[in-house]
Design a protein around this motif. Structure first.
Motif, PDB file in Angstrom:
ATOM      1  N   HIS A   1       0.851  -1.195   0.000  1.00 18.67           N
ATOM      2  CA  HIS A   1       0.000   0.000   0.000  1.00 18.67           C
ATOM      3  C   HIS A   1       0.887   1.246   0.000  1.00 18.67           C
ATOM      4  CE1 HIS A   1      -3.971   1.624  -0.042  1.00 18.67           C
ATOM      5  NE2 HIS A   1      -3.762   2.364   1.024  1.00 18.67           N
TER       6      HIS A   1
ATOM      7  N   HIS B   1      -1.226  11.530   6.418  1.00 16.02           N
ATOM      8  CA  HIS B   1      -2.568  12.020   6.742  1.00 16.02           C
ATOM      9  C   HIS B   1      -3.278  11.007   7.618  1.00 16.02           C
ATOM     10  CE1 HIS B   1      -3.251   9.638   3.097  1.00 16.02           C
ATOM     11  NE2 HIS B   1      -4.554   9.694   3.272  1.00 16.02           N
TER      12      HIS B   1
ATOM     13  N   ASP C   1      -5.966   3.843   6.257  1.00 16.21           N
ATOM     14  CA  ASP C   1      -5.012   3.069   5.468  1.00 16.21           C
ATOM     15  C   ASP C   1      -3.626   3.714   5.459  1.00 16.21           C
ATOM     16  OD1 ASP C   1      -6.329   5.079   3.848  1.00 16.21           O
ATOM     17  OD2 ASP C   1      -5.387   4.183   2.082  1.00 16.21           O
ATOM     18  N   HIS C   2      -3.417   4.708   6.343  1.00 18.77           N
ATOM     19  CA  HIS C   2      -2.096   5.348   6.499  1.00 18.77           C
ATOM     20  C   HIS C   2      -1.670   5.357   7.967  1.00 18.77           C
ATOM     21  CE1 HIS C   2      -1.924   6.618   2.268  1.00 18.77           C
ATOM     22  NE2 HIS C   2      -3.225   6.416   2.405  1.00 18.77           N
TER      23      HIS C   2
ATOM     24  N   ASP D   1      -1.215  10.488  -0.328  1.00 16.30           N
ATOM     25  CA  ASP D   1      -2.346  10.374  -1.256  1.00 16.30           C
ATOM     26  C   ASP D   1      -2.532  11.753  -1.876  1.00 16.30           C
ATOM     27  OD1 ASP D   1      -2.727   7.797  -0.418  1.00 16.30           O
ATOM     28  OD2 ASP D   1      -4.696   8.140   0.498  1.00 16.30           O
TER      29      ASP D   1
ATOM     30  N   HIS E   1       0.258   2.587  -3.359  1.00 20.22           N
ATOM     31  CA  HIS E   1      -1.192   2.824  -3.222  1.00 20.22           C
ATOM     32  C   HIS E   1      -1.981   2.258  -4.406  1.00 20.22           C
ATOM     33  CE1 HIS E   1      -4.800   5.009  -1.789  1.00 20.22           C
ATOM     34  NE2 HIS E   1      -4.153   5.148  -0.664  1.00 20.22           N
TER      35      HIS E   1
HETATM   36 MN    MN Z   1      -4.971   6.130   1.134  1.00 19.28          MN
END
Ligand code: MN
Ligand code: NI
Length: 224
Positions: free
Chosen positions: A8, A48, A52-53, A138, A187
């Motif tokens: 990711h 951020h 998913d981070h 992102d 990502h």
């Molecule tokens: Mn993301």
């Protein structure tokens, strides 16, 4: 400088015994290359607040004692979990135990799972061991990536998943603005909406630019 792609947007930068972990979303990530309880870090940098981070940040920081560096909103909230944090913001340069990080703009949102405000989404430029590495976080494509190219970039990590971020075609345009020596796509491939062909992106970068692109499998590393 060694870069390991963990799946990711998660990466590990290692130089001279120092370890900088970025966006460690491992638990619940079907492409994670390592378990959250097996990763080591001195510093965790977050681009951020999306889940998913932020991922396993609190658990990893508690176990390893790593300091978490992010925007002031994320740092303030995570500090209440009892971990050490440093809050910064876009444009600011922060010294790390190994090297430094400067946060950049990113065109994206930033909120916690419960809807809590996560400050501005950011990218990050790392200066470690004489190398400059840009993790875009992102983001959509934006023209001010040309400013991030000032001083030269040894490597750029760019999202190619589309849907939530720029897709492969815009990421090739980003490479033209950033002119890094190396490019690593991130990502993508984690969930159905962001399936992409990283090999095709690599070939498109190499056809259109002077950069060398690497389609790393999760767990793969490069030295540069
Ligand atoms: Mn993301
Ligand atoms: Ni996001």
């Amino acid at each position: 400088m060694k870069l390991t792609f963990l799946g990711h947007a998660a990466i590990l930068l290692e130089h001279a015994g120092g370890r900088v972990l970025v966006d460690p979303f491992l638990t619940g990530n079907p492409k994670a290359a390592v378990a959250a309880d097996a990763v080591e870090a001195d510093v965790i940098v977050l681009t951020h607040a999306h889940a998913d981070h932020v991922g396993d940040t609190v658990a990893i920081a508690k176990r390893t004692g790593a300091v978490v560096v992010s925007n002031v909103e994320i740092a303030g909230r995570l500090a209440r979990e009892g971990i050490e944090t440093i809050g910064a913001n876009t444009g600011g340069r922060v010294a790390l135990p190994v090297g430094a990080v400067t946060f950049t703009a990113a065109w994206h949102s930033s909120s916690f799972d419960d809807g809590g405000y996560g400050g501005l989404a950011m990218g990050a430029v790392f200066e470690i061991g004489g190398r400059r590495v840009y993790h875009a976080g992102d983001t959509a494509l934006f023209g001010d990536m040309a400013l991030i190219a000032r001083g030269g970039l040894d490597l750029a990590l760019l999202p190619i998943g589309d849907h939530f971020t720029m897709g492969p075609a815009d990421a090739v345009e980003a490479v033209k603005l950033l002119r890094p020596r190396h490019v690593v796509p991130i990502h993508y491939g984690t969930f159905p909406p962001i399936e992409q062909d990283a090999g095709a992106f690599r070939d498109a970068v190499q056809a259109a630019t002077d950069s060398v692109a690497h389609a790393l499998a999760p767990g793969e590393a490069i030295e540069f």
